[in-house]
Design a protein around this motif. Structure first.
Motif, PDB file in Angstrom:
ATOM      1  N   LEU A 198      88.934  -1.255  40.394  1.00  0.00           N
ATOM      2  CA  LEU A 198      88.448  -1.191  39.011  1.00  0.00           C
ATOM      3  C   LEU A 198      87.407  -2.284  38.804  1.00  0.00           C
ATOM      4  O   LEU A 198      87.641  -3.448  39.149  1.00  0.00           O
ATOM      5  CB  LEU A 198      89.605  -1.386  38.023  1.00  0.00           C
ATOM      6  CG  LEU A 198      89.219  -1.382  36.536  1.00  0.00           C
ATOM      7  CD1 LEU A 198      88.690  -0.016  36.117  1.00  0.00           C
ATOM      8  CD2 LEU A 198      90.417  -1.769  35.675  1.00  0.00           C
ATOM      9  N   PHE A 199      86.262  -1.914  38.251  1.00  0.00           N
ATOM     10  CA  PHE A 199      85.190  -2.851  37.943  1.00  0.00           C
ATOM     11  C   PHE A 199      84.933  -2.823  36.438  1.00  0.00           C
ATOM     12  O   PHE A 199      85.136  -1.798  35.779  1.00  0.00           O
ATOM     13  CB  PHE A 199      83.912  -2.472  38.693  1.00  0.00           C
ATOM     14  CG  PHE A 199      84.063  -2.465  40.188  1.00  0.00           C
ATOM     15  CD1 PHE A 199      83.693  -3.565  40.936  1.00  0.00           C
ATOM     16  CD2 PHE A 199      84.597  -1.351  40.837  1.00  0.00           C
ATOM     17  CE1 PHE A 199      83.831  -3.563  42.323  1.00  0.00           C
ATOM     18  CE2 PHE A 199      84.751  -1.340  42.216  1.00  0.00           C
ATOM     19  CZ  PHE A 199      84.373  -2.449  42.964  1.00  0.00           C
ATOM     20  N   GLY A 200      84.475  -3.957  35.899  1.00  0.00           N
ATOM     21  CA  GLY A 200      84.222  -3.943  34.459  1.00  0.00           C
ATOM     22  C   GLY A 200      83.588  -5.195  33.923  1.00  0.00           C
ATOM     23  O   GLY A 200      83.418  -6.196  34.615  1.00  0.00           O
ATOM     24  N   GLU A 201      83.243  -5.124  32.642  1.00  0.00           N
ATOM     25  CA  GLU A 201      82.670  -6.250  31.928  1.00  0.00           C
ATOM     26  C   GLU A 201      82.743  -5.957  30.426  1.00  0.00           C
ATOM     27  O   GLU A 201      82.976  -4.816  30.011  1.00  0.00           O
ATOM     28  CB  GLU A 201      81.210  -6.474  32.325  1.00  0.00           C
ATOM     29  CG  GLU A 201      80.281  -5.329  31.933  1.00  0.00           C
ATOM     30  CD  GLU A 201      78.831  -5.561  32.338  1.00  0.00           C
ATOM     31  OE1 GLU A 201      78.575  -6.525  33.071  1.00  0.00           O
ATOM     32  OE2 GLU A 201      77.955  -4.780  31.910  1.00  0.00           O
ATOM     33  N   LYS A 202      82.560  -7.003  29.629  1.00  0.00           N
ATOM     34  CA  LYS A 202      82.465  -6.827  28.179  1.00  0.00           C
ATOM     35  C   LYS A 202      81.204  -7.514  27.689  1.00  0.00           C
ATOM     36  O   LYS A 202      80.941  -8.665  28.019  1.00  0.00           O
ATOM     37  CB  LYS A 202      83.693  -7.401  27.468  1.00  0.00           C
ATOM     38  CG  LYS A 202      83.592  -7.265  25.945  1.00  0.00           C
ATOM     39  CD  LYS A 202      84.948  -7.404  25.258  1.00  0.00           C
ATOM     40  CE  LYS A 202      85.492  -8.795  25.309  1.00  0.00           C
ATOM     41  NZ  LYS A 202      86.742  -8.934  24.531  1.00  0.00           N
ATOM     42  N   ASN A 203      80.420  -6.783  26.888  1.00  0.00           N
ATOM     43  CA  ASN A 203      79.178  -7.328  26.346  1.00  0.00           C
ATOM     44  C   ASN A 203      79.148  -7.166  24.833  1.00  0.00           C
ATOM     45  O   ASN A 203      79.773  -6.256  24.278  1.00  0.00           O
ATOM     46  CB  ASN A 203      77.960  -6.609  26.948  1.00  0.00           C
ATOM     47  CG  ASN A 203      77.763  -6.948  28.407  1.00  0.00           C
ATOM     48  OD1 ASN A 203      77.831  -8.105  28.805  1.00  0.00           O
ATOM     49  ND2 ASN A 203      77.530  -5.929  29.220  1.00  0.00           N
ATOM     50  N   ILE A 204      78.426  -8.049  24.186  1.00  0.00           N
ATOM     51  CA  ILE A 204      78.190  -7.932  22.756  1.00  0.00           C
ATOM     52  C   ILE A 204      76.855  -7.227  22.567  1.00  0.00           C
ATOM     53  O   ILE A 204      75.825  -7.683  23.052  1.00  0.00           O
ATOM     54  CB  ILE A 204      78.152  -9.310  22.065  1.00  0.00           C
ATOM     55  CG1 ILE A 204      79.458 -10.076  22.338  1.00  0.00           C
ATOM     56  CG2 ILE A 204      77.930  -9.136  20.567  1.00  0.00           C
ATOM     57  CD1 ILE A 204      80.693  -9.386  21.792  1.00  0.00           C
TER      58      ILE A 204
END
Length: 241
Positions: A198-204
Motif C-alpha cells: 500500500l502506498f499513499g500520502e495526504k496533501n492539502i
C-alpha cells in the motif's frame, strides 16, 4: 444533532455538486450577480416517527451514509413516493452516482497527466496509515488490475475499510485511535501476505467553489500495487557502499 460541516463537505464533494438522480448542477450562478442553490441534503432514513423510511433506535441519522444529495424536485419525489424509493434503492442510487463522479474525474485527471513520474512512499505501519486517512475530506484511490472476483472483493473491501476509518477518526477519542492504528497494522500485514503493498500520502489542496470562495481540504491518496509490479521501486537501505 444536525449535519456537521465535515459530513456536509463529504457528501457535496463525493456528489460533485450534482443531483444523484438527474445529475443537474445544484449550485450555480443564476445570473451574473445572483447565486442559485437547489441542492438539498436528504435523509435516506428519517429521524421523525412519521418521516419517510423511518427506523427507530439509530444513534445518528446525520451521518454521510444516511444522506444523499438531491435537487429540490427529487427530494420531494423520494419522500412522497416511499413505496418506489425504498431504503435499498436510494443506497444504490447514492453509490452509483458517487462511483460515476469518481470515474468521470479519474478519466479527466488521467487524460491530462504529464509524463513526469510521480512517487508515493510505501505505508508500513498502522499509525502512519491512520495519520493519512484521518480528517480527510476526500480520497483518491487506485489499484492494480484484478484478475478474479475474489481479488476484486478483497481489494474493494480494503479500500472501503480505509475510507471508513478516515470518516470515523474524527469522531473517536485518543484511546480508540490507538486501537484503530493497531487494526490498520494488521490490515497492512494481511495485505502484504496476499502479495500487495500500500502506498499513499495526504496533501492539502485548495478547492474553489462556484460562488468564488475557496477552502483548504485534506485529500488522501491511497494506491494498492502488487509486489511484483515493475512500477514498485525497491531500495535496500541496509546495503553498504
Amino acid at each position: 444533532m444536525g449535519i456537521s460541516s465535515k459530513t456536509r463537505k463529504n457528501i457535496w464533494s463525493k456528489s460533485a455538486n450534482r443531483c444523484s438522480i438527474c445529475k443537474i448542477e445544484l449550485f450555480s450562478k443564476k445570473t451574473d450577480r445572483d447565486e442559485f442553490n437547489i441542492g438539498e441534503e436528504c435523509h435516506i432514513i428519517s429521524s421523525k416517527l412519521d418521516g419517510p423510511r423511518h427506523k427507530p433506535n439509530i444513534d445518528n441519522y446525520d451521518i454521510s451514509d444516511n444522506l444523499i444529495l438531491l435537487c429540490r424536485n427529487h427530494h420531494k419525489e423520494i419522500d412522497e413516493l416511499t413505496d418506489t424509493y425504498s431504503e435499498e434503492l436510494l443506497r444504490y442510487i447514492k453509490l452509483s452516482h458517487e462511483n460515476w463522479v469518481k470515474n468521470t474525474l479519474d478519466k479527466s485527471i488521467n487524460k491530462g497527466k504529464s509524463n513526469k513520474p510521480r512517487f508515493l512512499a510505501r505505508i508500513t505501519s498502522g499509525k502512519e496509515l491512520l495519520n493519512i486517512v484521518s480528517d480527510s475530506y476526500g480520497y483518491r484511490t487506485d489499484y492494480d488490475e484484478v484478475e478474479n472476483e475474489e481479488d476484486a472483493k478483497y481489494i474493494g473491501g480494503v479500500l472501503q475499510d480505509l475510507t471508513d476509518y478516515g470518516d470515523l477518526s474524527g469522531m473517536v477519542e485518543v484511546y480508540d485511535k490507538v486501537q484503530m492504528g493497531l487494526q490498520l497494522n494488521e490490515l497492512l500485514k494481511d495485505l502484504e501476505q496476499k502479495g500487495y503493498y500500500l502506498f499513499g500520502e495526504k496533501n492539502i489542496e485548495k478547492m474553489k467553489f462556484k460562488n468564488g470562495e475557496t477552502d483548504n481540504w485534506s485529500i488522501a491518496t491511497l494506491v494498492i500495487k502488487k509486489k511484483d509490479n515493475e512500477e514498485v521501486i525497491k531500495i535496500n537501505l541496509d546495503k553498504k557502499k
